[in-house]
Write an enzyme that holds these catalytic residues in place. Sequence first.
Site, PDB file in Angstrom:
ATOM      1  N   ARG A 231      -5.635   4.733   0.644  1.00  0.00           N
ATOM      2  CA  ARG A 231      -5.776   4.132   1.577  1.00  0.00           C
ATOM      3  C   ARG A 231      -6.705   2.949   1.283  1.00  0.00           C
ATOM      4  O   ARG A 231      -7.602   2.813   0.321  1.00  0.00           O
ATOM      5  CB  ARG A 231      -6.675   4.856   2.496  1.00  0.00           C
ATOM      6  N   GLU A 260      -5.000  -3.640   7.301  1.00  0.00           N
ATOM      7  CA  GLU A 260      -3.345  -3.672   7.290  1.00  0.00           C
ATOM      8  C   GLU A 260      -3.293  -4.089   8.677  1.00  0.00           C
ATOM      9  O   GLU A 260      -3.810  -3.563   9.736  1.00  0.00           O
ATOM     10  CB  GLU A 260      -2.844  -2.394   6.742  1.00  0.00           C
ATOM     11  N   HIS A 278       2.159  -1.508   1.914  1.00  0.00           N
ATOM     12  CA  HIS A 278       2.226  -0.053   2.120  1.00  0.00           C
ATOM     13  C   HIS A 278       3.444   0.744   2.582  1.00  0.00           C
ATOM     14  O   HIS A 278       3.889   1.036   3.636  1.00  0.00           O
ATOM     15  CB  HIS A 278       1.230  -0.037   3.716  1.00  0.00           C
TER      16      HIS A 278
HETATM   17  C1  8YV Z   1       3.103   6.021   5.872  1.00  0.00           C
HETATM   18  C2  8YV Z   1       1.216   7.174   4.764  1.00  0.00           C
HETATM   19  O1  8YV Z   1       3.356   4.875   5.595  1.00  0.00           O
HETATM   20  O2  8YV Z   1       1.852   9.408   4.722  1.00  0.00           O
HETATM   21  C3  8YV Z   1       1.113   8.712   4.651  1.00  0.00           C
HETATM   22  O3  8YV Z   1      -0.017   9.088   4.699  1.00  0.00           O
HETATM   23  O4  8YV Z   1       0.446   6.260   4.282  1.00  0.00           O
HETATM   24  C4  8YV Z   1       2.628   6.934   4.622  1.00  0.00           C
HETATM   25  O5  8YV Z   1       3.517   7.506   4.023  1.00  0.00           O
HETATM   26  C5  8YV Z   1       2.291   6.287   7.051  1.00  0.00           C
HETATM   27  O6  8YV Z   1       1.884   7.615   7.486  1.00  0.00           O
HETATM   28  C6  8YV Z   1       3.101   5.616   8.220  1.00  0.00           C
HETATM   29  O7  8YV Z   1       2.408   5.765   9.455  1.00  0.00           O
END
Ligand code: 8YV
Length: 317
Positions: A231, A260, A278
């Site tokens: 993150r 983001e 991302h």
């Molecule tokens: C996705 C992510 O882009 O799973 C996660 O925590 O960061 C990614 O796989 C995200 O969840 C999309 O909302």
Amino acid sequence: MSKPKLLVLGTQTERMAGKLEKDFDVLSTAGSDQESMIAQHGSEIEYVLSRFHGDLRRVDLERMPNLKVISNYGVGYDSIDTTAAVELGIIVTHTPDVLNDEVSNTAIMLLLACARNLVHDENYLRARRWPKDGSPPLSTSVSHKVVGLVGFGRIGQTIAEKLRVFGTDIVYHARSEKDVPYRYYKDLTQMAADADFLIVITPGGPSTRHLIDNRVMEALGPKGCLINISRGSVVDENALISALQTGRLGKAGLDVFENEPHVPDALMEMDNVVLLPHVGSATVETRQAMGDLTVENLIAFYRTGKTVTPVPECRNM
Ligand code: 8YV
């Protein structure tokens, strides 16, 4: 019997919609805003699906007094106030494991791209500099280098297993030592000082905010490379920009950012960084598996009263 109301935050795919409409009366925020949707339907909403969505804070949850389950599309759930959810008796689920392979592949892709100057060299070729200026400067090998993993959960362990074939020396920092054949560092700054590459794959949220600060980046050093696939909040982005600009940190490969989808211009202008929007888990196959599990959690609870993959905080609910 009328179907329970499910609020979908963000967008759902056709496949998800097809599976959900059998059991749920789906309210979508597409074309309308979340605030007015909750104001209008708050007390009727029993289920929430959150996909590519902003925060779900205590005030949001309190406005849906009959909410039973929040199914999060993604393994990371730092956007949801789970403390409030547990207190309010709401189960939060997420999508672990199905994305371990993809996210670990993306981490290794960024690692190699940074070490081997992939983007720089490709731009060099496209700018037709090869015939004029000869070969670009040499890059760096990952073989026999120390890779420090910050966070050693499921994805971290998958990265470690895959990195073994590259002949790297793998070390890790996590809250506690695990029974694994890799050296454990309790002290993150010390690990950064000993490592050539750091891969950040720890959950986001308040407890890891700016865990990678100026001290850690300086310890990694002018030849060091930071990869962030977790993150944006985990890395102090201003400190990162300054460390890269002044050469106190060598390189960075980033899939995630503090604000983001906005990426600081300063990063865009650097050629010692590789930047991705991302997309760690973003393949057709993995996103389909994540969508299926997100839906399965809702359907399983509706039909059996049990979810499939609750987040750790909700496992005993
Ligand atoms: C996705 C992510 O882009 O799973 C996660 O925590 O960061 C990614 O796989 C995200 O969840 C999309 O909302």
